[in-house]
Scaffold this motif. Structure first.
Motif, short mmCIF file in Angstrom:
data_model
loop_
_atom_site.label_atom_id
_atom_site.label_comp_id
_atom_site.label_asym_id
_atom_site.label_seq_id
_atom_site.Cartn_x
_atom_site.Cartn_y
_atom_site.Cartn_z
N GLY A 1 28.53 3.15 33.51
CA GLY A 1 27.91 2.82 32.23
C GLY A 1 27.61 1.35 32.04
O GLY A 1 26.64 0.99 31.38
N ALA A 2 28.44 0.48 32.62
CA ALA A 2 28.24 -0.96 32.45
C ALA A 2 27.68 -1.60 33.72
O ALA A 2 27.66 -2.82 33.84
CB ALA A 2 29.56 -1.62 32.08
N THR A 3 27.23 -0.78 34.65
CA THR A 3 26.74 -1.27 35.94
C THR A 3 25.23 -1.08 36.03
O THR A 3 24.70 -0.03 35.64
CB THR A 3 27.41 -0.50 37.10
OG1 THR A 3 28.83 -0.63 36.98
CG2 THR A 3 26.96 -1.05 38.44
N ARG A 4 24.55 -2.04 36.56
CA ARG A 4 23.11 -1.91 36.77
C ARG A 4 22.89 -1.13 38.06
O ARG A 4 23.37 -1.52 39.12
CB ARG A 4 22.44 -3.29 36.86
CG ARG A 4 20.93 -3.22 37.00
CD ARG A 4 20.31 -4.60 36.96
NE ARG A 4 18.86 -4.54 37.10
CZ ARG A 4 18.05 -5.59 37.07
NH1 ARG A 4 18.57 -6.80 36.90
NH2 ARG A 4 16.75 -5.44 37.21
N ILE A 5 22.15 -0.05 37.97
CA ILE A 5 21.89 0.77 39.15
C ILE A 5 20.39 0.82 39.42
O ILE A 5 19.58 0.62 38.51
CB ILE A 5 22.46 2.19 38.99
CG1 ILE A 5 22.01 2.83 37.66
CG2 ILE A 5 23.98 2.17 39.06
CD1 ILE A 5 22.52 4.24 37.45
N ASN A 6 20.04 1.08 40.68
CA ASN A 6 18.63 1.03 41.09
C ASN A 6 17.82 2.26 40.70
O ASN A 6 16.59 2.21 40.64
CB ASN A 6 18.55 0.84 42.60
CG ASN A 6 19.13 -0.49 43.05
OD1 ASN A 6 19.00 -1.49 42.36
ND2 ASN A 6 19.78 -0.49 44.21
N ALA A 7 18.51 3.37 40.46
CA ALA A 7 17.84 4.61 40.10
C ALA A 7 18.77 5.41 39.19
O ALA A 7 19.99 5.26 39.27
CB ALA A 7 17.48 5.42 41.35
N PRO A 8 18.23 6.25 38.34
CA PRO A 8 19.09 7.00 37.42
C PRO A 8 19.99 8.00 38.13
O PRO A 8 19.64 8.55 39.17
CB PRO A 8 18.09 7.72 36.51
CG PRO A 8 16.83 7.77 37.30
CD PRO A 8 16.80 6.52 38.11
N VAL A 9 21.16 8.22 37.56
CA VAL A 9 22.07 9.25 38.06
C VAL A 9 21.48 10.62 37.74
O VAL A 9 20.88 10.83 36.68
CB VAL A 9 23.46 9.08 37.41
CG1 VAL A 9 24.32 10.33 37.59
CG2 VAL A 9 24.16 7.86 38.01
N VAL A 10 21.62 11.55 38.67
CA VAL A 10 21.05 12.89 38.50
C VAL A 10 22.10 13.99 38.57
O VAL A 10 21.80 15.14 38.23
CB VAL A 10 19.96 13.16 39.54
CG1 VAL A 10 18.79 12.21 39.35
CG2 VAL A 10 20.51 13.06 40.97
N GLY A 11 23.32 13.68 39.00
CA GLY A 11 24.31 14.73 39.11
C GLY A 11 25.71 14.21 39.30
O GLY A 11 25.92 13.04 39.66
N ILE A 12 26.68 15.09 39.06
CA ILE A 12 28.10 14.76 39.21
C ILE A 12 28.79 15.94 39.87
O ILE A 12 28.45 17.10 39.62
CB ILE A 12 28.75 14.42 37.85
CG1 ILE A 12 30.21 13.99 38.02
CG2 ILE A 12 28.62 15.59 36.88
CD1 ILE A 12 30.84 13.45 36.73
N ALA A 13 29.75 15.67 40.74
CA ALA A 13 30.56 16.70 41.39
C ALA A 13 31.99 16.22 41.44
O ALA A 13 32.25 15.03 41.66
CB ALA A 13 30.05 16.99 42.80
N SER A 14 32.94 17.12 41.22
CA SER A 14 34.35 16.74 41.18
C SER A 14 35.06 17.10 42.48
O SER A 14 34.61 17.96 43.24
CB SER A 14 35.05 17.43 40.00
OG SER A 14 34.92 18.83 40.10
N THR A 15 36.18 16.44 42.72
CA THR A 15 37.00 16.72 43.90
C THR A 15 37.85 17.96 43.64
O THR A 15 38.13 18.30 42.49
CB THR A 15 37.90 15.54 44.25
OG1 THR A 15 38.81 15.32 43.15
CG2 THR A 15 37.10 14.28 44.50
N PRO A 16 38.30 18.66 44.70
CA PRO A 16 39.12 19.85 44.51
C PRO A 16 40.43 19.57 43.77
O PRO A 16 40.92 20.44 43.05
CB PRO A 16 39.40 20.32 45.95
CG PRO A 16 38.25 19.80 46.74
CD PRO A 16 37.92 18.47 46.12
N SER A 17 40.97 18.37 43.91
CA SER A 17 42.22 18.03 43.23
C SER A 17 42.02 17.84 41.74
O SER A 17 42.97 17.89 40.96
CB SER A 17 42.79 16.74 43.82
OG SER A 17 41.98 15.63 43.45
N GLY A 18 40.78 17.57 41.33
CA GLY A 18 40.51 17.27 39.93
C GLY A 18 40.85 15.85 39.55
O GLY A 18 40.84 15.49 38.37
N HIS A 19 41.12 15.00 40.56
CA HIS A 19 41.50 13.61 40.29
C HIS A 19 40.40 12.62 40.67
O HIS A 19 40.68 11.44 40.93
CB HIS A 19 42.79 13.26 41.03
CG HIS A 19 43.97 14.10 40.61
ND1 HIS A 19 44.35 14.24 39.30
CD2 HIS A 19 44.83 14.84 41.35
CE1 HIS A 19 45.41 15.05 39.23
NE2 HIS A 19 45.72 15.42 40.47
#
Length: 279
Positions: free
Chosen positions: A84-102
Protein backbone atom coordinates in the motif's frame (compact mmCIF):
# COMPACT_ATOMS: atom_id res chain seq x y z
CA UNK A 1 -8.91 -11.21 -12.18
CA UNK A 2 -7.24 -14.39 -11.21
CA UNK A 3 -7.96 -15.25 -7.64
CA UNK A 4 -7.15 -18.30 -5.55
CA UNK A 5 -8.31 -19.78 -2.28
CA UNK A 6 -5.85 -21.19 0.22
CA UNK A 7 -4.71 -24.69 -0.80
CA UNK A 8 -6.43 -27.38 1.26
CA UNK A 9 -4.20 -29.73 3.25
CA UNK A 10 -6.46 -32.64 2.27
CA UNK A 11 -9.26 -33.20 -0.20
CA UNK A 12 -12.43 -31.94 1.41
CA UNK A 13 -16.00 -31.11 0.47
CA UNK A 14 -16.34 -27.31 0.44
CA UNK A 15 -18.61 -25.53 2.90
CA UNK A 16 -19.23 -22.47 0.77
CA UNK A 17 -17.55 -19.58 -0.93
CA UNK A 18 -17.02 -15.87 -0.55
CA UNK A 19 -17.39 -13.31 -3.31
CA UNK A 20 -15.59 -9.98 -3.12
CA UNK A 21 -16.51 -6.78 -4.92
CA UNK A 22 -14.22 -4.06 -6.17
CA UNK A 23 -15.79 -1.60 -3.75
CA UNK A 24 -14.94 -3.71 -0.69
CA UNK A 25 -18.02 -5.82 -0.11
CA UNK A 26 -17.73 -9.50 0.85
CA UNK A 27 -20.69 -11.83 0.34
CA UNK A 28 -20.73 -15.32 1.83
CA UNK A 29 -22.70 -18.35 0.63
CA UNK A 30 -22.96 -21.79 2.19
CA UNK A 31 -23.02 -23.16 5.77
CA UNK A 32 -19.39 -22.22 6.40
CA UNK A 33 -19.68 -18.62 5.25
CA UNK A 34 -19.57 -16.72 8.52
CA UNK A 35 -19.81 -12.95 8.31
CA UNK A 36 -16.24 -11.89 9.04
CA UNK A 37 -16.35 -8.29 7.86
CA UNK A 38 -15.23 -6.21 4.93
CA UNK A 39 -13.75 -2.78 4.23
CA UNK A 40 -17.18 -1.58 3.10
CA UNK A 41 -18.89 -2.60 6.34
CA UNK A 42 -16.09 -1.04 8.36
CA UNK A 43 -16.38 2.23 6.43
CA UNK A 44 -12.76 1.88 5.32
CA UNK A 45 -11.81 4.18 2.46
CA UNK A 46 -10.09 2.24 -0.28
CA UNK A 47 -7.23 3.92 -2.11
CA UNK A 48 -7.67 1.47 -4.98
CA UNK A 49 -10.46 -0.95 -5.97
CA UNK A 50 -10.11 -4.50 -4.67
CA UNK A 51 -8.91 -7.13 -7.13
CA UNK A 52 -8.70 -10.40 -5.21
CA UNK A 53 -9.47 -12.58 -2.20
CA UNK A 54 -7.68 -15.56 -0.64
CA UNK A 55 -9.05 -17.64 2.21
CA UNK A 56 -7.25 -19.14 5.20
CA UNK A 57 -6.85 -22.91 5.21
CA UNK A 58 -9.36 -23.37 8.04
CA UNK A 59 -12.03 -21.31 6.30
CA UNK A 60 -12.26 -18.82 9.16
CA UNK A 61 -10.65 -15.81 7.57
CA UNK A 62 -9.58 -14.13 4.36
CA UNK A 63 -7.27 -11.57 2.86
CA UNK A 64 -8.41 -8.96 0.35
CA UNK A 65 -6.00 -7.29 -2.07
CA UNK A 66 -6.33 -3.91 -3.72
CA UNK A 67 -4.93 -2.86 -7.07
CA UNK A 68 -2.34 -0.77 -5.23
CA UNK A 69 -1.19 -3.84 -3.29
CA UNK A 70 -2.98 -2.92 -0.09
CA UNK A 71 -4.06 -5.92 2.00
CA UNK A 72 -7.06 -6.12 4.33
CA UNK A 73 -7.51 -8.97 6.80
CA UNK A 74 -10.60 -10.44 8.41
CA UNK A 75 -11.33 -13.35 10.73
CA UNK A 76 -8.19 -15.33 11.62
CA UNK A 77 -6.24 -14.07 8.60
CA UNK A 78 -3.17 -12.27 9.99
CA UNK A 79 -1.59 -9.21 8.44
CA UNK A 80 1.97 -9.78 7.20
CA UNK A 81 2.46 -6.62 5.20
CA UNK A 82 1.33 -5.01 1.98
CA UNK A 83 2.38 -2.79 -0.91
CA UNK A 84 0.00 0.00 0.00
CA UNK A 85 2.84 2.43 0.69
CA UNK A 86 5.13 1.12 -2.06
CA UNK A 87 5.36 2.43 -5.60
CA UNK A 88 4.89 -0.45 -8.01
CA UNK A 89 5.34 -0.59 -11.78
CA UNK A 90 2.01 -2.24 -12.55
CA UNK A 91 -1.22 -2.81 -10.61
CA UNK A 92 -1.70 -5.89 -8.47
CA UNK A 93 -4.13 -8.36 -10.03
CA UNK A 94 -4.28 -11.25 -7.57
CA UNK A 95 -3.41 -12.73 -4.19
CA UNK A 96 -2.72 -16.32 -3.11
CA UNK A 97 -2.07 -17.63 0.40
CA UNK A 98 0.38 -20.22 1.68
CA UNK A 99 -0.90 -23.60 2.96
CA UNK A 100 0.15 -22.69 6.51
CA UNK A 101 -1.97 -19.54 6.41
CA UNK A 102 1.02 -17.52 7.62
CA UNK A 103 1.79 -15.67 4.44
CA UNK A 104 0.69 -14.68 0.96
CA UNK A 105 1.86 -13.62 -2.47
CA UNK A 106 0.61 -10.73 -4.56
CA UNK A 107 1.01 -10.73 -8.34
CA UNK A 108 1.12 -7.65 -10.56
CA UNK A 109 0.04 -7.24 -14.18
CA UNK A 110 3.67 -7.10 -15.36
CA UNK A 111 4.39 -10.46 -13.71
CA UNK A 112 6.00 -9.04 -10.60
CA UNK A 113 5.55 -11.21 -7.48
CA UNK A 114 5.68 -9.86 -3.94
CA UNK A 115 5.98 -12.03 -0.83
CA UNK A 116 4.78 -11.60 2.74
CA UNK A 117 5.01 -13.74 5.87
CA UNK A 118 6.24 -17.27 5.14
CA UNK A 119 5.54 -16.96 1.40
CA UNK A 120 8.90 -17.56 -0.30
CA UNK A 121 10.03 -15.87 -3.50
CA UNK A 122 10.60 -18.34 -6.34
CA UNK A 123 10.89 -15.89 -9.19
CA UNK A 124 8.79 -13.50 -11.25
CA UNK A 125 8.33 -11.99 -14.69
CA UNK A 126 8.94 -8.44 -13.55
CA UNK A 127 12.03 -8.08 -15.72
CA UNK A 128 10.66 -10.07 -18.66
CA UNK A 129 8.76 -9.03 -21.74
CA UNK A 130 5.41 -10.79 -21.87
CA UNK A 131 2.84 -10.88 -24.67
CA UNK A 132 -0.17 -10.17 -22.47
CA UNK A 133 -0.67 -8.89 -18.94
CA UNK A 134 -0.73 -11.31 -16.03
CA UNK A 135 -4.22 -11.73 -14.60
CA UNK A 136 -3.81 -14.23 -11.77
CA UNK A 137 -1.68 -16.29 -9.41
CA UNK A 138 -2.23 -19.66 -7.73
CA UNK A 139 -0.13 -21.51 -5.17
CA UNK A 140 0.94 -25.14 -5.40
CA UNK A 141 -0.43 -27.50 -2.71
CA UNK A 142 2.98 -27.59 -1.02
CA UNK A 143 3.33 -23.82 -0.97
CA UNK A 144 6.77 -24.15 -2.54
CA UNK A 145 5.80 -22.65 -5.85
CA UNK A 146 3.15 -20.81 -7.83
CA UNK A 147 1.69 -20.33 -11.28
CA UNK A 148 1.07 -17.04 -13.04
CA UNK A 149 -1.41 -16.85 -15.90
CA UNK A 150 -1.66 -14.15 -18.55
CA UNK A 151 -4.69 -12.87 -20.46
CA UNK A 152 -3.64 -14.79 -23.59
CA UNK A 153 -3.61 -18.07 -21.66
CA UNK A 154 0.16 -18.17 -21.18
CA UNK A 155 1.18 -20.03 -18.01
CA UNK A 156 4.42 -19.35 -16.14
CA UNK A 157 5.75 -21.64 -13.42
CA UNK A 158 7.99 -21.01 -10.42
CA UNK A 159 9.31 -23.23 -7.65
CA UNK A 160 7.71 -26.69 -7.67
CA UNK A 161 4.82 -25.59 -9.91
CA UNK A 162 4.71 -27.94 -12.87
CA UNK A 163 4.19 -26.78 -16.43
CA UNK A 164 1.41 -28.75 -18.12
CA UNK A 165 0.75 -26.57 -21.11
CA UNK A 166 -0.85 -23.27 -22.05
CA UNK A 167 -3.33 -21.94 -24.58
CA UNK A 168 -0.65 -20.36 -26.82
CA UNK A 169 1.05 -23.76 -26.80
CA UNK A 170 -2.02 -25.33 -28.44
CA UNK A 171 -1.61 -23.10 -31.47
CA UNK A 172 -5.13 -21.73 -31.09
CA UNK A 173 -5.92 -18.31 -29.64
CA UNK A 174 -8.29 -18.23 -26.65
CA UNK A 175 -11.95 -17.63 -27.48
CA UNK A 176 -11.90 -14.76 -24.97
CA UNK A 177 -9.32 -13.22 -22.62
CA UNK A 178 -8.28 -15.56 -19.84
CA UNK A 179 -9.20 -14.25 -16.38
CA UNK A 180 -7.91 -16.84 -13.91
CA UNK A 181 -6.26 -20.13 -13.04
CA UNK A 182 -7.19 -22.85 -10.54
CA UNK A 183 -4.94 -25.84 -9.74
CA UNK A 184 -6.18 -29.42 -9.50
CA UNK A 185 -6.27 -31.01 -6.04
CA UNK A 186 -2.77 -32.52 -6.26
CA UNK A 187 -1.21 -29.70 -8.26
CA UNK A 188 -0.72 -32.00 -11.25
CA UNK A 189 -2.73 -29.77 -13.54
CA UNK A 190 -4.84 -26.63 -13.75
CA UNK A 191 -7.86 -25.04 -15.33
CA UNK A 192 -7.91 -21.68 -17.10
CA UNK A 193 -11.12 -19.67 -17.36
CA UNK A 194 -12.05 -17.22 -20.11
CA UNK A 195 -14.25 -14.18 -19.74
CA UNK A 196 -16.85 -15.84 -21.99
CA UNK A 197 -17.17 -18.80 -19.60
CA UNK A 198 -14.82 -21.10 -21.48
CA UNK A 199 -12.61 -23.51 -19.51
CA UNK A 200 -9.33 -25.06 -20.71
CA UNK A 201 -7.77 -28.00 -18.86
CA UNK A 202 -4.13 -29.04 -18.62
CA UNK A 203 -2.33 -31.90 -16.88
CA UNK A 204 -4.57 -34.05 -14.67
CA UNK A 205 -7.25 -31.39 -14.35
CA UNK A 206 -10.51 -32.99 -15.54
CA UNK A 207 -12.86 -31.05 -17.79
CA UNK A 208 -16.32 -30.92 -16.21
CA UNK A 209 -17.89 -28.49 -18.61
CA UNK A 210 -18.11 -24.76 -19.18
CA UNK A 211 -20.62 -22.05 -19.87
CA UNK A 212 -19.64 -22.17 -23.54
CA UNK A 213 -20.08 -25.93 -23.99
CA UNK A 214 -23.32 -25.83 -21.99
CA UNK A 215 -24.77 -23.12 -24.18
CA UNK A 216 -24.95 -20.65 -21.30
CA UNK A 217 -24.45 -16.96 -21.92
CA UNK A 218 -23.39 -15.13 -18.75
CA UNK A 219 -25.12 -11.80 -18.20
CA UNK A 220 -21.76 -10.38 -17.18
CA UNK A 221 -18.23 -11.46 -18.20
CA UNK A 222 -16.63 -14.18 -16.08
CA UNK A 223 -13.98 -12.73 -13.77
CA UNK A 224 -12.59 -15.73 -11.86
CA UNK A 225 -12.48 -19.49 -11.39
CA UNK A 226 -12.13 -21.51 -8.18
CA UNK A 227 -11.81 -25.28 -7.82
CA UNK A 228 -13.32 -27.51 -5.18
CA UNK A 229 -10.64 -28.78 -2.74
CA UNK A 230 -11.55 -32.37 -3.61
CA UNK A 231 -10.91 -31.70 -7.30
CA UNK A 232 -14.40 -32.79 -8.35
CA UNK A 233 -15.45 -29.53 -9.95
CA UNK A 234 -15.07 -25.80 -10.22
CA UNK A 235 -17.07 -22.60 -10.12
CA UNK A 236 -16.98 -19.67 -12.51
CA UNK A 237 -18.11 -16.29 -11.21
CA UNK A 238 -19.32 -13.35 -13.28
CA UNK A 239 -18.87 -9.68 -12.59
CA UNK A 240 -22.51 -9.52 -11.52
CA UNK A 241 -21.95 -12.25 -8.94
CA UNK A 242 -23.53 -15.00 -11.02
CA UNK A 243 -22.16 -18.46 -10.21
CA UNK A 244 -21.81 -21.34 -12.66
CA UNK A 245 -20.81 -24.69 -11.17
CA UNK A 246 -19.48 -27.69 -13.07
CA UNK A 247 -18.76 -31.18 -11.81
CA UNK A 248 -19.95 -32.86 -8.61
CA UNK A 249 -19.95 -29.77 -6.44
CA UNK A 250 -22.65 -27.98 -4.43
CA UNK A 251 -24.33 -24.75 -5.44
CA UNK A 252 -24.60 -22.38 -2.50
CA UNK A 253 -26.25 -19.42 -4.19
CA UNK A 254 -25.30 -16.29 -6.10
CA UNK A 255 -25.70 -12.55 -5.94
CA UNK A 256 -28.34 -12.28 -8.72
CA UNK A 257 -30.38 -15.01 -7.00
CA UNK A 258 -30.19 -13.20 -3.69
CA UNK A 259 -31.25 -9.93 -5.26
CA UNK A 260 -34.13 -11.61 -7.07
CA UNK A 261 -35.42 -13.15 -3.83
CA UNK A 262 -35.29 -9.83 -2.04
CA UNK A 263 -32.71 -11.15 0.40
CA UNK A 264 -30.28 -8.34 -0.29
CA UNK A 265 -30.68 -4.70 -1.18
CA UNK A 266 -27.76 -2.82 -2.71
CA UNK A 267 -27.53 0.95 -2.88
CA UNK A 268 -25.44 0.91 -6.04
CA UNK A 269 -24.27 -1.52 -8.72
CA UNK A 270 -21.47 -3.84 -7.67
CA UNK A 271 -18.64 -5.43 -9.58
CA UNK A 272 -17.58 -8.81 -8.25
CA UNK A 273 -13.88 -9.43 -8.85
CA UNK A 274 -13.15 -12.75 -7.20
CA UNK A 275 -14.12 -15.87 -5.32
CA UNK A 276 -12.53 -17.88 -2.51
CA UNK A 277 -13.69 -21.38 -1.60
CA UNK A 278 -14.38 -22.22 2.05
CA UNK A 279 -12.84 -25.67 2.69
Amino acid sequence: MGLAAAPASAATVPLGYWLVTSSGGVLGYGPGSSELGSPKLGAVKLNSPLVGIAGTNDGKGYWLAGGDGGVFTFGDAAFYGSLGATRINAPVVGIASTPSGHGYWEAAADGGVFTFGDAAFYGSLGASRINAPVVGIASTPSGHGYWLVAADGGVFTFGDAGYFGSIPGTGNPPSAPVVGIAPSADGGGYWLAGSDGSVSRFGDAIFYGSAVTSGLIPNSPIVAIAASPDGKGYWLVGGDGGIFGFGKIPYFGSLPGELASGGLVLSSPVSVVGIAVIP
